[in-house]
Design a protein around this motif. Structure first.
Motif, PDB file in Angstrom:
ATOM      1  N   ILE A   1       0.853  -1.182   0.000  1.00 10.19           N
ATOM      2  CA  ILE A   1       0.000   0.000   0.000  1.00 10.19           C
ATOM      3  C   ILE A   1       0.883   1.224   0.000  1.00 10.19           C
ATOM      4  CG2 ILE A   1      -1.796   1.265   1.227  1.00 10.19           C
ATOM      5  CD1 ILE A   1      -2.701  -1.322   2.447  1.00 10.19           C
ATOM      6  N   GLU A   2       0.703   2.057  -0.991  1.00  9.95           N
ATOM      7  CA  GLU A   2       1.547   3.232  -1.124  1.00  9.95           C
ATOM      8  C   GLU A   2       1.023   4.349  -0.228  1.00  9.95           C
ATOM      9  OE1 GLU A   2       1.477   4.216  -5.203  1.00  9.95           O
ATOM     10  OE2 GLU A   2       2.740   2.542  -5.824  1.00  9.95           O
ATOM     11  N   PRO A   3       1.724   4.689   0.840  1.00  6.32           N
ATOM     12  CA  PRO A   3       1.261   5.756   1.722  1.00  6.32           C
ATOM     13  C   PRO A   3       1.517   7.124   1.121  1.00  6.32           C
ATOM     14  CG  PRO A   3       3.371   4.935   2.477  1.00  6.32           C
ATOM     15  CD  PRO A   3       2.982   4.078   1.296  1.00  6.32           C
ATOM     16  N   ASP A   4       0.704   8.097   1.519  1.00  7.68           N
ATOM     17  CA  ASP A   4       0.914   9.459   1.058  1.00  7.68           C
ATOM     18  C   ASP A   4       2.130  10.084   1.742  1.00  7.68           C
ATOM     19  OD1 ASP A   4      -1.226   9.278  -0.578  1.00  7.68           O
ATOM     20  OD2 ASP A   4      -2.637  10.220   0.808  1.00  7.68           O
ATOM     21  N   HIS A   5       2.467   9.594   2.910  1.00  9.06           N
ATOM     22  CA  HIS A   5       3.617  10.102   3.646  1.00  9.06           C
ATOM     23  C   HIS A   5       4.407   8.913   4.173  1.00  9.06           C
ATOM     24  CE1 HIS A   5       1.633  13.997   3.490  1.00  9.06           C
ATOM     25  NE2 HIS A   5       0.557  13.417   3.966  1.00  9.06           N
ATOM     26  N   GLU A   6       5.692   9.074   4.286  1.00  8.02           N
ATOM     27  CA  GLU A   6       6.532   7.996   4.774  1.00  8.02           C
ATOM     28  C   GLU A   6       6.130   7.631   6.205  1.00  8.02           C
ATOM     29  OE1 GLU A   6      10.602   8.933   4.392  1.00  8.02           O
ATOM     30  OE2 GLU A   6      10.566   9.087   2.204  1.00  8.02           O
ATOM     31  N   GLU A   7       6.178   6.326   6.466  1.00  7.22           N
ATOM     32  CA  GLU A   7       5.883   5.786   7.789  1.00  7.22           C
ATOM     33  C   GLU A   7       4.481   6.189   8.273  1.00  7.22           C
ATOM     34  OE1 GLU A   7      10.554   5.907   9.255  1.00  7.22           O
ATOM     35  OE2 GLU A   7       9.004   6.955  10.392  1.00  7.22           O
ATOM     36  N   ASP A   8       3.595   6.366   7.318  1.00 10.14           N
ATOM     37  CA  ASP A   8       2.222   6.724   7.659  1.00 10.14           C
ATOM     38  C   ASP A   8       1.389   5.445   7.679  1.00 10.14           C
ATOM     39  OD1 ASP A   8      -0.191   9.101   6.286  1.00 10.14           O
ATOM     40  OD2 ASP A   8      -0.246   7.798   8.034  1.00 10.14           O
ATOM     41  N   SER A   9       0.825   5.114   8.818  1.00 11.87           N
ATOM     42  CA  SER A   9       0.063   3.865   8.951  1.00 11.87           C
ATOM     43  C   SER A   9      -1.428   4.064   8.703  1.00 11.87           C
ATOM     44  CB  SER A   9       0.264   3.285  10.352  1.00 11.87           C
ATOM     45  OG  SER A   9      -0.240   4.181  11.331  1.00 11.87           O
ATOM     46  N   GLU A  10      -1.846   5.274   8.387  1.00 15.55           N
ATOM     47  CA  GLU A  10      -3.271   5.537   8.199  1.00 15.55           C
ATOM     48  C   GLU A  10      -3.849   4.747   7.027  1.00 15.55           C
ATOM     49  OE1 GLU A  10      -4.043   9.665   7.877  1.00 15.55           O
ATOM     50  OE2 GLU A  10      -3.325  10.152   9.891  1.00 15.55           O
ATOM     51  N   ASP A  11      -3.053   4.558   5.974  1.00 15.90           N
ATOM     52  CA  ASP A  11      -3.543   3.816   4.815  1.00 15.90           C
ATOM     53  C   ASP A  11      -3.812   2.355   5.163  1.00 15.90           C
ATOM     54  OD1 ASP A  11      -3.372   6.108   3.368  1.00 15.90           O
ATOM     55  OD2 ASP A  11      -1.532   5.582   2.314  1.00 15.90           O
ATOM     56  N   LEU A  12      -2.923   1.769   5.959  1.00 14.17           N
ATOM     57  CA  LEU A  12      -3.139   0.390   6.392  1.00 14.17           C
ATOM     58  C   LEU A  12      -4.397   0.277   7.242  1.00 14.17           C
ATOM     59  CD1 LEU A  12       0.485  -0.791   7.243  1.00 14.17           C
ATOM     60  CD2 LEU A  12      -1.000  -1.667   5.440  1.00 14.17           C
ATOM     61  N   GLU A  13      -4.624   1.254   8.081  1.00  8.89           N
ATOM     62  CA  GLU A  13      -5.828   1.256   8.909  1.00  8.89           C
ATOM     63  C   GLU A  13      -7.072   1.411   8.040  1.00  8.89           C
ATOM     64  OE1 GLU A  13      -5.310   4.364  11.718  1.00  8.89           O
ATOM     65  OE2 GLU A  13      -3.686   3.365  12.800  1.00  8.89           O
ATOM     66  N   MET A  14      -6.974   2.260   7.022  1.00 14.49           N
ATOM     67  CA  MET A  14      -8.106   2.459   6.127  1.00 14.49           C
ATOM     68  C   MET A  14      -8.385   1.195   5.319  1.00 14.49           C
ATOM     69  SD  MET A  14      -8.748   5.540   3.399  1.00 14.49           S
ATOM     70  CE  MET A  14     -10.391   5.766   2.694  1.00 14.49           C
ATOM     71  N   PHE A  15      -7.315   0.508   4.911  1.00 10.61           N
ATOM     72  CA  PHE A  15      -7.493  -0.753   4.195  1.00 10.61           C
ATOM     73  C   PHE A  15      -8.253  -1.756   5.058  1.00 10.61           C
ATOM     74  CE2 PHE A  15      -6.141  -5.108   3.437  1.00 10.61           C
ATOM     75  CZ  PHE A  15      -6.443  -5.262   2.095  1.00 10.61           C
ATOM     76  N   ALA A  16      -7.861  -1.873   6.313  1.00 10.63           N
ATOM     77  CA  ALA A  16      -8.532  -2.800   7.225  1.00 10.63           C
ATOM     78  C   ALA A  16      -9.999  -2.414   7.411  1.00 10.63           C
ATOM     79  CB  ALA A  16      -7.806  -2.820   8.569  1.00 10.63           C
ATOM     80  N   GLU A  17     -10.259  -1.116   7.472  1.00 11.05           N
ATOM     81  CA  GLU A  17     -11.633  -0.635   7.639  1.00 11.05           C
ATOM     82  C   GLU A  17     -12.485  -0.956   6.417  1.00 11.05           C
ATOM     83  OE1 GLU A  17     -14.010   3.642   7.989  1.00 11.05           O
ATOM     84  OE2 GLU A  17     -11.873   3.537   8.454  1.00 11.05           O
ATOM     85  N   VAL A  18     -11.939  -0.704   5.224  1.00  7.13           N
ATOM     86  CA  VAL A  18     -12.679  -0.979   3.990  1.00  7.13           C
ATOM     87  C   VAL A  18     -12.902  -2.478   3.827  1.00  7.13           C
ATOM     88  CG1 VAL A  18     -12.576  -0.873   1.470  1.00  7.13           C
ATOM     89  CG2 VAL A  18     -11.901   1.110   2.823  1.00  7.13           C
ATOM     90  N   LYS A  19     -11.890  -3.262   4.148  1.00  4.70           N
ATOM     91  CA  LYS A  19     -12.021  -4.718   4.070  1.00  4.70           C
ATOM     92  C   LYS A  19     -13.143  -5.210   4.976  1.00  4.70           C
ATOM     93  CE  LYS A  19      -9.472  -8.951   5.161  1.00  4.70           C
ATOM     94  NZ  LYS A  19      -8.183  -9.520   5.621  1.00  4.70           N
TER      95      LYS A  19
END
Length: 268
Positions: free
Chosen positions: A159-177
């Motif tokens: 998952i390509e984050p908008d900012h380095e070491e940003d875990s928000e995208d991973l959290e959003m992926f889990a939420e969408v899943k």
């Protein structure tokens, strides 16, 4: 070099998935338009031979693609290869009435004497439904439209984050899943409780609950496309936002499905 090849493959996958999602949005919209035209064409005076031929050509291209797929490269490579040759592959025709030099001021024309070969509103809807059935088969034949929970868990590098070491995208992926799995389960429960199979788009029509069946079918296509996006080799925040917005349009109220038909354009 290996990294470069992976990046190119990721870009090609994005093109393929984006076109598939866009084609479905337009096909869904065009079907709704065909229904409106049928309801407003009281005298059955409108003709759609030209666009009907274009939809039939669309069906031929898609059918040939599916027939050849078992002997070809994986889906993305196969699509890109065929798209370079067949520019109209997955391109949805625009519904429009045939030009009519004899039609003046909206006056109804009499077709009773010579009506052979004329495609009217009701026949156009049938052609659209056949096109939708074929598109549904195209979506299901993509192996990456299987349920997301059958896939390996996403790693941060996928998952390509908008900012380095940003875990928000991973959290959003889990939420969408989780959102996807919940709505898939809700839909299965509704179908089971109503003993309702999507017969309208399997060439079996019923008088009761036809509208509900259509909504069930369309929501299934939407969720399959969301699954395909979540299974992409590279995901961006924009992809995740698209998935979230798409799923938000599918709602269940008192065990009844409500589907927002508004456009949801796939991010470039």
């Amino acid at each position: 070099m290996v990294q470069f090849v992976k990046e190119i493959q990721g870009e090609l996958e994005n093109v393929y998935v984006g076109q598939m999602c866009l084609s479905w949005e337009i096909l869904h919209w065009q079907y709704e338009k065909a229904i409106e035209l049928l309801e407003s064409d009281v005298y059955g005076s409108r003709r759609y031979n030209e666009v009907a031929g274009e939809f039939q050509q669309f069906q031929v291209l898609l059918q040939r693609f599916l027939e050849n797929e078992p002997f070809e490269e994986p889906r993305v490579q196969h699509y890109i290869k065929r798209r370079c040759v067949l520019r109209n592959l997955l391109q949805i025709p625009v519904i429009r009435e045939d030009g009519n030099k004899d039609k003046k001021n909206g006056r109804r024309r009499d077709y009773e004497e010579n009506n052979d070969g004329v495609i009217k509103s009701d026949q156009l809807v049938e052609i659209m439904e056949e096109t939708i059935r074929l598109f549904w088969r195209f979506v299901r034949c993509d192996k990456l439209t299987i349920s997301i929970h059958d896939q390996k868990s996403r790693t941060k590098s996928q998952i390509e984050p908008d900012h380095e070491e940003d875990s928000e995208d991973l959290e959003m992926f889990a939420e969408v899943k989780s959102q996807l799995q919940n709505k898939e389960k809700r839909l299965r429960d509704v179908l089971k409780s109503e003993r309702c199979i999507i017969r309208r788009f399997q060439k079996h029509k019923e008088e009761d609950s036809t509208e509900d069946q259509v909504l069930h079918f369309f929501s299934q296509v939407d969720m399959k496309l969301v699954t395909r996006v979540l299974n992409m080799s590279k995901l961006t925040r924009d992809h995740l936002v698209w998935c979230h917005n798409k799923l938000t349009k599918i709602n269940f109220v008192n065990r009844r499905l409500h589907l927002d038909p508004s456009f949801c354009l796939f991010p470039c």
